[in-house]
Design an enzyme around this catalytic site. Sequence first.
Site, short mmCIF file in Angstrom:
data_model
loop_
_atom_site.label_atom_id
_atom_site.label_comp_id
_atom_site.label_asym_id
_atom_site.label_seq_id
_atom_site.Cartn_x
_atom_site.Cartn_y
_atom_site.Cartn_z
N HIS A 1 -13.25 2.63 0.59
CA HIS A 1 -13.22 1.96 1.35
C HIS A 1 -13.54 0.24 1.32
O HIS A 1 -14.32 -0.18 1.70
CB HIS A 1 -13.98 2.40 3.31
CG HIS A 1 -13.17 3.08 4.17
ND1 HIS A 1 -14.12 4.51 3.98
CD2 HIS A 1 -12.19 3.49 3.90
CE1 HIS A 1 -13.03 5.32 5.16
NE2 HIS A 1 -11.70 4.43 4.68
N ARG B 1 -2.69 -1.90 -3.06
CA ARG B 1 -3.90 -1.26 -2.95
C ARG B 1 -4.23 -0.12 -3.76
O ARG B 1 -2.74 0.39 -4.51
CB ARG B 1 -3.71 -1.28 -1.53
CG ARG B 1 -5.20 -0.13 -1.71
CD ARG B 1 -4.88 0.70 -0.09
NE ARG B 1 -6.06 1.89 0.02
CZ ARG B 1 -6.31 2.62 0.80
NH1 ARG B 1 -5.10 2.83 1.78
NH2 ARG B 1 -7.76 3.45 0.89
N GLU C 1 -8.18 -5.40 5.82
CA GLU C 1 -7.44 -5.40 3.25
C GLU C 1 -6.83 -5.87 3.57
O GLU C 1 -6.93 -6.43 2.14
CB GLU C 1 -8.31 -3.65 3.90
CG GLU C 1 -9.65 -3.35 4.38
CD GLU C 1 -8.84 -1.50 4.49
OE1 GLU C 1 -8.86 -0.98 5.64
OE2 GLU C 1 -9.27 -0.67 3.73
N ARG D 1 -10.71 14.81 8.71
CA ARG D 1 -11.95 15.79 7.45
C ARG D 1 -13.61 15.47 7.73
O ARG D 1 -13.74 15.58 8.38
CB ARG D 1 -12.05 14.77 6.27
CG ARG D 1 -10.39 14.99 5.40
CD ARG D 1 -11.04 13.08 5.01
NE ARG D 1 -9.92 12.12 4.87
CZ ARG D 1 -10.22 11.01 4.81
NH1 ARG D 1 -10.45 10.48 3.31
NH2 ARG D 1 -8.93 10.47 4.88
N ASN E 1 0.99 -1.16 0.44
CA ASN E 1 -0.13 0.33 -0.33
C ASN E 1 0.89 1.26 -0.24
O ASN E 1 1.33 1.79 1.21
CB ASN E 1 -0.82 -0.37 1.09
CG ASN E 1 -2.00 0.86 1.62
OD1 ASN E 1 -1.94 1.62 0.37
ND2 ASN E 1 -2.96 1.62 2.22
#
Length: 399
Positions: free
Chosen positions: A177, A88, A382, A238, A10
Amino acid sequence: MATRNILVLNCGSSSLKFALLSQAHSTPLLAGQAERLAGPQATLHWWQAANIRQRRELPGADHRAALQALLPLVEAACGGGLHGIGHRVVHGGEQFTQSCLIDARTLAAIRETVPLAPLHNPANLLGIETALALFPDLPQVAVFDTAFHQSMPEHAYRYAIPERFYREHGVRRYGFHGTSHRYVGRRAAEITGLSPGDSCWLSAHLGNGCSTCAIVDGQSRDTSMGLTPLEGLVMGTRSGDVDPNLHSHLARTLGWSLTEIDHLLNSESGLLGLSGLSNDMRNLEQERARGHRQATLAIEVFCYRLAKSLAALFCALPRLDGAIFTGGIGENSPLVRARTVAHMGLLGLVVDETANARCVGGVSGAINAPGHPRLLVIPTNEEQQIALDTLALLDSSAS
Ligand code: AMP
């Protein structure tokens, strides 16, 4: 067939996270990350099965140098037997509806998606190109955060703006996601003995980034993130949803530039902005317990907005088999789960306090009060989902 080992990568702009997974083990053989790459403080951190953490300074190392430094560790951990690499990739646009083997065509298509994810996809591409150069004979697979949500119906993914922005510029809701929502949706079906192809879930991935998803028969039907990962829930830094006119309001009243507003909404808002303290839920929970007003408010806004998003996603479900909490906050915060579900009594959702308190630190289970709809805590994984996709594509390309 012999046990196979998959390296999951990733790649961020200055970081490289990795995990080496084996079909024979439930935990990674090796995991870690290289950070501050291309700078004087570049460092490689890793840990192995015994969980002993180690680090090595790699001053000035770029992604290629970090991968090269990683190679002997990977070889030692899996005895030289590496069978594939799963990458990823944040954005797959509309081209990628599932994971795929990487070839020249895939690479070109990922490059075309860069305008949709200018911060993430170039770093992901760099990781892929570096790994292809170092392992030219190894099959490599791209797993997209957006792909799972390509099953959303058009009424869920279109914005109410003129059609040409969608047709000519790809302006639509994509969602992110997806790998996590897909993984926990499948685990929820396994745990409850339902069929993944005939079960309906609401999933809340609550980490530094947060999103909800309605999963029907193994497919995403709607999600809270949109064109970018800024839409939807309150997150660590965020803002999630704000009035779209906030941009013009700040430009008009404060003379702010788009770059300044972008930074405000992506990096200074969310839990951090509301609390004025921290983007880390653990810190906020501690401060709330001491009576800190803004930390308390930040948690209340986070939970109310999350409940509102989950309630809205009921519109995408024919029935509800359960709601799932996952991600660092979802897996570890009984407080957030309880405060969120408390807003959803009208929909029949009720938490069992004892079960809720028990499901922390990787413990999965049901936390609903008896006789009420299922509420599940399921740790996400993940990396494992990326490794599973990689193995599946290796099998299908061999057959
Ligand atoms: P992730 O991005 O999935 O690693 O999740 C990061 C978030 O999980 C941060 O906001 C952490 O504060 C939160 N988190 C991790 N452990 C806990 C905990 N024990 N209680 C509350 N929040 C936690």
